[in-house]
Design an enzyme around this catalytic site. Structure first.
Site, PDB file in Angstrom:
ATOM      1  N   ASP A  23     -71.096  51.017 -17.176  1.00 21.46           N
ATOM      2  CA  ASP A  23     -70.278  51.651 -17.920  1.00 21.46           C
ATOM      3  C   ASP A  23     -70.654  52.915 -18.792  1.00 21.46           C
ATOM      4  O   ASP A  23     -72.019  53.824 -18.888  1.00 21.46           O
ATOM      5  CB  ASP A  23     -70.528  51.092 -19.683  1.00 21.46           C
ATOM      6  CG  ASP A  23     -70.406  49.286 -19.536  1.00 21.46           C
ATOM      7  OD1 ASP A  23     -70.409  49.008 -17.926  1.00 21.46           O
ATOM      8  OD2 ASP A  23     -71.368  48.754 -20.312  1.00 21.46           O
ATOM      9  N   GLU A 198     -67.547  42.025 -22.973  1.00 19.30           N
ATOM     10  CA  GLU A 198     -68.916  42.761 -23.891  1.00 19.30           C
ATOM     11  C   GLU A 198     -67.624  43.990 -23.976  1.00 19.30           C
ATOM     12  O   GLU A 198     -66.865  44.249 -24.122  1.00 19.30           O
ATOM     13  CB  GLU A 198     -68.952  43.354 -21.763  1.00 19.30           C
ATOM     14  CG  GLU A 198     -70.001  41.495 -21.235  1.00 19.30           C
ATOM     15  CD  GLU A 198     -70.139  42.520 -19.966  1.00 19.30           C
ATOM     16  OE1 GLU A 198     -71.386  41.680 -19.678  1.00 19.30           O
ATOM     17  OE2 GLU A 198     -69.835  42.441 -19.105  1.00 19.30           O
TER      18      GLU A 198
HETATM   19  C1  FRU Z   1     -70.630  45.909 -19.478  1.00 15.04           C
HETATM   20  C2  FRU Z   1     -72.590  45.391 -19.167  1.00 15.04           C
HETATM   21  C3  FRU Z   1     -72.942  45.116 -20.440  1.00 15.04           C
HETATM   22  C4  FRU Z   1     -74.394  46.118 -20.835  1.00 15.04           C
HETATM   23  C5  FRU Z   1     -74.908  47.119 -19.425  1.00 15.04           C
HETATM   24  C6  FRU Z   1     -75.552  46.510 -18.930  1.00 15.04           C
HETATM   25  O1  FRU Z   1     -70.178  46.054 -17.643  1.00 15.04           O
HETATM   26  O2  FRU Z   1     -72.253  44.392 -18.309  1.00 15.04           O
HETATM   27  O3  FRU Z   1     -71.787  44.084 -21.601  1.00 15.04           O
HETATM   28  O4  FRU Z   1     -74.182  46.391 -21.831  1.00 15.04           O
HETATM   29  O5  FRU Z   1     -72.767  46.769 -18.730  1.00 15.04           O
HETATM   30  O6  FRU Z   1     -75.754  47.576 -17.653  1.00 15.04           O
END
Ligand code: FRU
Length: 484
Positions: A23, A198
């Site tokens: 992300d 998320e």
């Molecule tokens: C989204 C996610 C988030 C988390 C991160 C972990 O892609 O699953 O919810 O914070 O990636 O790398």
């Protein structure tokens, strides 16, 4: 075909110097710099203990890589979050401090923490009072804090935090960025029929470029996305500083992107000139760890400027690549008002693995039927086709023959959405950047983003358009040398 040939580095998309990226985090503009922090596992090209990687840019296209900003500590690894500038020193870390809000993650629980920087994000100090927000009742999934300053009509202001909590979002407010009071939840019982929420974002956008604004709430769903796996959904509505109320029934699903590969999108805080720009991770949790790697693995989308437009079916989110992109490439074709066959002939002279193609096609003449097919990354056995069907109004990206696909079941697929035509004119922007194709159709009303892994030799472009149609404009820019 060798594996490395299939992972041509993008030139205008952000990639990590090496190892794993997921992300975008902490997107913020401050002191003439755009920052990208990002979920990063520096020790490997698969996901692992998360850090925040860091880079800065003045144009969102050319990036300077900086040392890792946040590393795991005794409280956990560092999951996704936001960065904001605390101009008025509401938190007590100093006026103008850059604050990073993130999730501390352990196998047992997740909670929200903060770190502050006094040197434009080059170094951060974690707050000794972390965590600042724990919510045992939220369950094991409680992450990805989005923090922003809300300004009311009377000039009053407070901070908001939106946190993904399993199948709902929890909203909080604060005056000092450290003490958070719950105000509302969103999604339970209506919007929660897909995978867990998320990486939420919540921000206002001008309607039809005018003075009135509506709020957009965006979320990632880990599963149940438009092309299977993860996907980015949005709601349009009103936000009063405590509660988000969607205009439509919250069970209605609207995807920000109809391809397989646009996830965890976040907007930049404090972008100048009132622009609201976001970027997502060009990938899908369904196969993210298995896509071909070039020693680096993971790409952010092209930064996209957001708008809201009124359409016959109501307000719609529009996304357009940032204006800066038009200046990044070398113009190799520029045609106006020509027959499609002339445009097709001009394209036989074009080759490239990094291209920005803008096509405006008039399909309004009586008797125009059939499909428009714009193919890129073409070689002897490979092609990625952007297809528009004049009969159904469907627009698609067909990556069934795009190159390597055997690393994930179902990767070789066609992803489509309904565009319709706007007054008989089809407007397409196709950005091919090594390992991705992003299609912005109808002025950005429909976007389809897909990863592709062609061999480096698949460089040709072709256009087939129905007889009787007219190419209003065709511009092709070569992005090969876009970054220096
Ligand atoms: C989204 C996610 C988030 C988390 C991160 C972990 O892609 O699953 O919810 O914070 O990636 O790398």
């Amino acid at each position: 075909m060798t594996r490395s040939a299939a992972v041509t580095r993008p030139t205008v998309h952000f990639t990590p110097p090496a190892a794993w990226l997921n992300d975008p985090n902490g997107l913020v503009h401050v002191d003439d710099e755009y920052h990208v922090f990002y979920q990063h596992h520096p020790a490997s090209d698969v996901w692992g203990p998360m850090h925040w990687g860091h880079a800065v840019s003045t144009d969102l296209l050319r990036w300077q890589h900086l040392p890792i900003a946040l590393e795991p500590d005794e409280k956990g690894t560092i999951f996704s979050g936001t960065a904001v500038v605390d101009d008025d020193d509401t938190a007590g870390f100093g006026a103008g401090a850059l604050l990073a809000f993130f999730t501390h993650h352990t196998d047992r629980q997740q909670f929200q923490s903060v770190a502050y920087s006094h040197d434009r994000g080059r170094t951060f100090t974690k707050y000794e009072g972390n965590p600042i927000l724990e919510e045992p009742s939220a369950g094991p999934d409680f992450r990805d804090p989005k923090v922003f300053r809300f300004h009311g009509d009377e000039g009053e202001a407070h901070w908001i935090m939106v946190v993904a909590a399993g199948h709902c979002l929890r909203l909080y407010r604060s005056d000092d960025l450290l003490n958070w009071k719950p105000t509302s939840t969103f999604g339970e019982g209506q919007a929660d029929h897909l995978g867990v929420f998320e990486t939420p974002d919540l921000f206002p956008v001008a309607v039809d470029d005018g003075d009135s604004r509506r709020w957009i709430l965006s979320v990632g769903h880990l599963s149940g996305g438009p092309a299977d796996g993860s996907g980015t959904r949005y709601f349009i509505g009103a936000f009063d500083g405590e509660v988000f109320v969607p205009d439509q029934d919250a069970s209605v699903v609207r995807w920000a992107d109809h391809g397989a590969d646009f996830y965890a999108a976040q907007t930049w805080s404090d972008a100048p000139d009132g622009r609201r720009i976001w970027a997502g991770w060009l990938n899908n949790w369904r196969y993210a760890d298995t896509i071909p790697s070039g020693g680096w693995r993971g790409t952010l989308s092209v930064p996209r400027q957001l708008g809201l437009v009124t359409t016959p079916s109501g307000l719609t989110l529009v996304q357009q690549p940032i204006a800066e992109l038009r200046g990044a490439g070398l113009e190799v074709v520029s045609l106006r008002d020509v027959d499609p066959t002339d445009a097709a002939t001009a394209l036989t002279g074009v080759e490239g693995t990094h291209l920005d193609i803008e096509l405006t096609l008039d399909l309004s003449a009586p008797g125009v039927t059939g499909s428009v097919e714009l193919a890129v990354a073409m070689g002897a056995d490979e092609r990625t086709v952007v297809r528009y069907d004049t009969g159904t109004g469907s627009i698609s990206v067909d990556r069934r023959a795009s190159g390597l696909a055997d690393f994930a079941e179902g990767f070789a697929a066609e992803h489509s959405a309904t565009l319709g035509t706007v007054d008989g004119v089809l407007a397409l922007r196709v950005i091919l950047d090594g390992t991705s194709v992003e299609v912005f159709a109808g002025g950005g009303r429909v976007v389809i983003s897909d990863l592709i892994f062609p061999s480096g030799d698949s460089r040709a472009v072709s256009l087939v358009a129905p007889a009787g149609s007219r190419v209003v404009a065709l511009d092709v820019r070569d992005l090969d040398t876009a970054t220096g």
